[in-house]
Design a protein around this motif. Structure first.
Motif, PDB file in Angstrom:
ATOM      1  N   LEU A 289       0.684  -1.119  -0.108  1.00 12.14           N
ATOM      2  CA  LEU A 289      -0.057   0.010   0.184  1.00 12.14           C
ATOM      3  C   LEU A 289       0.701   1.339  -0.122  1.00 12.14           C
ATOM      4  CD1 LEU A 289      -2.911  -1.177   2.432  1.00 12.14           C
ATOM      5  CD2 LEU A 289      -2.986  -1.069   0.036  1.00 12.14           C
ATOM      6  N   TYR A 295       0.304   5.198  -0.929  1.00 11.13           N
ATOM      7  CA  TYR A 295      -0.712   5.458   0.177  1.00 11.13           C
ATOM      8  C   TYR A 295       0.437   6.128   1.195  1.00 11.13           C
ATOM      9  CZ  TYR A 295      -4.500   3.203  -2.175  1.00 11.13           C
ATOM     10  OH  TYR A 295      -5.293   2.567  -3.197  1.00 11.13           O
ATOM     11  N   HIS A 299      -3.279   6.532   5.781  1.00 12.65           N
ATOM     12  CA  HIS A 299      -4.501   5.906   4.694  1.00 12.65           C
ATOM     13  C   HIS A 299      -4.238   4.516   4.883  1.00 12.65           C
ATOM     14  CE1 HIS A 299      -5.991   5.808   0.227  1.00 12.65           C
ATOM     15  NE2 HIS A 299      -6.930   5.132   1.240  1.00 12.65           N
ATOM     16  N   THR A 300      -2.862   4.131   5.022  1.00 15.71           N
ATOM     17  CA  THR A 300      -2.636   2.447   5.057  1.00 15.71           C
ATOM     18  C   THR A 300      -2.939   2.160   6.435  1.00 15.71           C
ATOM     19  OG1 THR A 300      -0.365   2.921   3.671  1.00 15.71           O
ATOM     20  CG2 THR A 300      -0.694   0.899   5.390  1.00 15.71           C
ATOM     21  N   LEU A 303      -6.985   1.376   6.395  1.00  9.09           N
ATOM     22  CA  LEU A 303      -7.287   0.265   5.716  1.00  9.09           C
ATOM     23  C   LEU A 303      -6.832  -1.100   6.440  1.00  9.09           C
ATOM     24  CD1 LEU A 303      -5.857   1.289   1.981  1.00  9.09           C
ATOM     25  CD2 LEU A 303      -8.332   0.952   2.864  1.00  9.09           C
ATOM     26  N   ALA A 351      -5.725  -2.415  -4.343  1.00  8.88           N
ATOM     27  CA  ALA A 351      -5.935  -2.019  -2.796  1.00  8.88           C
ATOM     28  C   ALA A 351      -7.094  -2.783  -2.272  1.00  8.88           C
ATOM     29  CB  ALA A 351      -6.048  -0.806  -2.427  1.00  8.88           C
ATOM     30  N   ALA A 352      -8.231  -3.000  -3.004  1.00 13.82           N
ATOM     31  CA  ALA A 352      -9.484  -3.334  -2.721  1.00 13.82           C
ATOM     32  C   ALA A 352      -9.515  -5.135  -2.294  1.00 13.82           C
ATOM     33  CB  ALA A 352     -10.843  -3.108  -3.513  1.00 13.82           C
ATOM     34  N   VAL A 355      -7.178  -5.694   0.311  1.00 15.16           N
ATOM     35  CA  VAL A 355      -7.737  -5.700   1.959  1.00 15.16           C
ATOM     36  C   VAL A 355      -8.608  -6.630   2.236  1.00 15.16           C
ATOM     37  CG1 VAL A 355      -9.322  -3.958   3.095  1.00 15.16           C
ATOM     38  CG2 VAL A 355      -7.584  -3.030   2.092  1.00 15.16           C
ATOM     39  N   SER A 359      -8.315  -9.530   5.107  1.00 17.56           N
ATOM     40  CA  SER A 359      -9.425  -9.495   6.155  1.00 17.56           C
ATOM     41  C   SER A 359      -9.961 -11.034   6.350  1.00 17.56           C
ATOM     42  CB  SER A 359     -10.596  -8.259   5.800  1.00 17.56           C
ATOM     43  OG  SER A 359      -9.918  -7.239   5.856  1.00 17.56           O
TER      44      SER A 359
END
Length: 464
Positions: A289, A295, A299-300, A303, A351-352, A355, A359
């Motif tokens: 990231l 980023y 911001h990181t 996330l 990025a999406a 993450v 997760s």
């Protein structure tokens, strides 16, 4: 054993203390660039800002666990917390590299006293199904703490400054210490308390330190370098000397036969793999990231918030289910979910996808932590709970060091910012590792480690 009415309050406080220790690994990672600018630190020194803490934390863990058995878990919890808190203040005040590293070493010493003693206290406060739930809470706080550390590190570094990643421990540590002094039950007096096995403690601490040092430096120097192989050989020799010594002294630090128990072997294997996976995805995700996507630290950190939540949820759910399904089912499911999660950023970029994938992996890792803890600790005798906790915690630190060393080698070019291919390779390796561990867990993890197991499944170990 009577049920302590303050046990859930004590768990919350002990969990907060453990949360601080775990958080202090990743909270510093985000602050390193700003720290290096302010104190004019070299890249090697920045590496040791992280490694000095984990090296002392892991190297002294078994000694801390045995000390909890001999001198009382309550006493070690409070002493370790106060050492960690004072060291945090010193580290935040550091104006030079030497003072910064000295503070990190002292933080690691305090953590090594606190962590196994606190886990030992949890196994004393809770029994049966409540112990599974308590270990679920404990594991969720530990796993979530690593992810929240990234968020908090970004917030503090972008706000009041990197010093506050250490200063924040001071008021929290003092408040938790005061509250624990009133809520923890008194230590049970030990009759004819044996002396601490100092030679054994020095051997196992030096062996663990050498092994972790080798793992930390393998990423930079190479797995086949003379320094790495020499450190591994030294660790093996020191461990062999420790095993020989433990069979000849009257009051051993640890009877090596505890490592032949199937639940202990399975639990340490799971904690090793789960921690390696957890630290790997945080390490890779942070660099992906910040370096590849550009980023900022804040911001990181934001996330990583869903990763923390997923880890806590996974651990809590496993704590509810492990008593019904057994440790094996939870372990296999947790590692399989972790494998699916780490496969997502290996297959899709962006990025999406990253993450979302980490997760999902976090939820699986959180569940695996619970399976590992309940497997290794559910049937530990009161007089050996500290040692068992120390072993488990030591392998936690081994896992962290192995994870960083391996993925930093695989993703070296991507970490340097030249290509994104290394990230894909590293996440692929993590997914394959999780899948292989899930298969192996189906074989080595006992279906249950409860009191209804026949005694021949669990050899008795006399601890003098």
């Amino acid at each position: 054993m009577s049920v302590d009415p303050r046990r859930w309050r004590s768990l919350a406080l002990l969990g907060t203390a453990q949360f601080m220790l775990v958080l202090d690994v990743t909270v510093v990672a985000i602050a390193l660039p700003r720290m290096g600018e302010d104190l004019d630190l070299s890249r090697g020194t920045l590496t040791w800002v992280v490694s000095a803490y984990t090296l002392m934390f892991g190297g002294l863990m078994l000694l801390g666990g045995r000390s909890a058995d001999l001198f009382g878990a309550r006493r070690l919890v409070l002493t370790g917390l106060l050492v960690f808190t004072a060291a945090s203040l010193v580290t935040g005040l550091a104006g030079s590299a030497s003072m910064l590293l000295a503070g990190r070493v002292a933080q690691g010493i305090g953590a090594a006293m606190l962590s196994p003693a606190a886990l030992s206290m949890v196994t004393r406060l809770f029994q049966g199904p409540e112990l599974n739930k308590a270990l679920g809470v404990w594991s969720g706080l530990g796993g979530g703490g690593a992810a929240i550390g990234v968020l908090l590190g970004g917030l503090l570094t972008a706000g009041p400054g990197w010093q506050w990643v250490f200063y924040v421990n001071v008021p929290i540590g003092l408040l938790v210490a005061a509250a624990l002094s009133r809520s923890l039950p008194a230590d049970v007096p030990v009759r004819d308390r044996p002396r601490l096995d100092v030679p054994g403690a020095l051997l196992v601490t030096a062996g663990t330190g050498s092994a972790i040092w080798a793992l930390i430096n393998a990423g930079d120097r190479g797995w086949d370098s003379a320094g790495t192989l020499g450190a591994f050989a030294l660790a093996a020799g020191l461990y062999a000397g420790f095993a020989v010594l433990q069979r000849s002294v009257r009051a051993p630090l640890m009877d090596p036969r505890i490592l032949t128990r199937r639940p202990v072997v399975a639990g340490t294997f799971m904690i090793l793999v789960a921690t390696a996976l957890m630290i790997s995805v945080f390490f890779l995700g942070s660099f992906y990231l910040q370096h590849l996507r550009g980023y900022g630290a804040l911001h990181t950190g934001l996330l990583f918030l869903p990763v923390a939540v997923a880890t806590i949820v996974g651990a809590h759910t496993a704590g509810q289910l492990v008593g019904h399904l057994g440790q094996r089912a939870v372990a296999v499911a947790g590692l399989a979910v972790a494998g699916v999660g780490t496969a997502v950023p290996a297959l899709w970029t962006g990025a999406a996808a990253l993450v979302a994938g980490i997760s999902v992996a976090g939820a699986g890792v959180g569940a695996t932590f619970v399976a590992a803890s309940t497997t290794a600790l559910a049937r530990a005798e009161p007089h050996e709970a500290g040692v068992a906790s120390g072993i488990l915690s030591t392998f936690h630190e081994f896992g962290a060091s192995i994870g960083v060393a391996v993925v930093s080698s695989i993703a070296a070019a991507s970490i340097a910012g030249t290509t994104g291919a290394g990230f894909t390779d590293a996440f692929t390796f993590a997914a394959i590792t999780a899948a292989a561990a899930a298969i192996l867990s189906a074989v080595i993890v006992p279906a249950r480690t409860t009191s209804d197991e026949p005694d021949h499944d669990r050899p008795r170990v006399a601890m003098h």
